[in-house]
Design an enzyme around this catalytic site. Sequence first.
Site, mmCIF file in Angstrom:
data_model
loop_
_atom_site.group_PDB
_atom_site.id
_atom_site.type_symbol
_atom_site.label_atom_id
_atom_site.label_comp_id
_atom_site.label_asym_id
_atom_site.label_seq_id
_atom_site.Cartn_x
_atom_site.Cartn_y
_atom_site.Cartn_z
ATOM 1 C CE LYS A 170 2.172 3.577 14.777
ATOM 2 N NZ LYS A 170 0.723 3.651 14.485
ATOM 3 C CB THR A 190 -0.920 0.002 1.236
ATOM 4 O OG1 THR A 190 -1.775 -1.143 1.181
ATOM 5 C CG2 THR A 190 -1.754 1.261 1.280
ATOM 6 C CB VAL A 191 3.427 2.546 2.338
ATOM 7 C CG1 VAL A 191 4.277 3.808 2.440
ATOM 8 C CG2 VAL A 191 2.458 2.454 3.502
ATOM 9 N N GLY A 220 -2.601 4.663 6.150
ATOM 10 C CA GLY A 220 -3.203 4.722 4.831
ATOM 11 C C GLY A 220 -2.197 5.089 3.768
#
Length: 429
Positions: A207, A14-15, A304
Amino acid sequence: MADALRVALAGLGTVGGGVIRLLDANRDLITRRAGRPIEVVAISARDRTRDRGIDLSRFAWVDDTSALAAQDDVDVVAEMIGGSDGPALTLARATLAAGRGFVTANKAMLAHHGLELAELAERGNAPLKFEAAVAGGIPVIKGLREGAAANAIGRVYGILNGTCNFILSKMEAEGRDFAEVLAEAQALGYAEADPTFDIDGIDAAHKLSILASIAFGTRPAFAAVQAQGIRHVLGADIAEAAALGHRVRLVGLAEAGPHGLFQRVHPHLVPFDHPLAHVTGSTNAVVAEGDHVGRLFFQGAGAGEGPTASAVVADLIDIARGVAGPPFAMPAALLAAPTAADSGERRGRAYLRFTVEDRVGVLAEIAAAMRDAGVSIESLIQRGVTVEGHVLVAIVTHEGPERCVAQALERLRGSQSLAGQPLWMPILG
């Protein structure tokens, strides 16, 4: 105009596909902002035959991903493979050792091996960039590393996992329970088939360890992050939080103090008047508190294709401009080895939920355990809500040490009055 920055892409999911689409869509604008063209010259992925909806014939295909590090016609490798070890780490080490720039969206690898990679980057005088590794398209890494560089950061915290935030805000809006909403999130593609890393807080912990390193000048210390996810949160907990003027959010929080560095990912009750309470859906948000700049609030899409690709390409633009700097805001040799702060010494209010037998004496037993452990009760609520024949009891404590709450819960361990483990959630101060 200067020669093009030549980029090799590792990973075309996707990325990776999003990076190519973004470079194609905004080519002229990116060239002007970077001061030179940015061109993909080589690509590598596991499946050469898969149709990704992009013309890949213009790029050199390299079957051995690790070979990208040795390509003479490559200036920067952008890695979107994922995983803390394996091919991604091999590629990162080889690329930086060869003195080439490395851009990654891989938070797990940075959380586990960030110090080593920063040292390799410095030795090879190679840029290491990872804006896309935390909070997708939100420029929080750049904001902390550059925009807030003059400030001593007191704490950094936020909503770092879009999957969990989607589930919690859906439970809140529709009055549904966790398992049902998780299944819907999986069907919609917001949650993986195996959602463990997301719902158990591990992704957010990766993260948080990166943010803490940049904010406090410490080595990434993922192993010291206390992580508790959302799988035990009930719809009744969310309804009770709302009645108390709060919303439930999975919050990653890091705070530096005289007794060390505190890092924790845990569901919190967040007051309605706090901006994190209004972050819904798959959105991410990060708050940093500086001694001179005050509260900084970053919010946006945390995952996304478009947002993450945007962060990757922004790093490529920086490299094209010659903007580098230490990956974790200061040279690796100056990053302190953090001492983990004792969570028991932290003071605050808390929400406790018990699933209990509906009989005489249960509330007295719970209240006695709180009293004996030194926990002061602000309110005790039993609304008659039942779960599989049991009654839910909620307690809000006055401010006090977390150690006392832990001792009270330990006193109740094994009690015949309790059905299942209690749920404890800090109230965000």
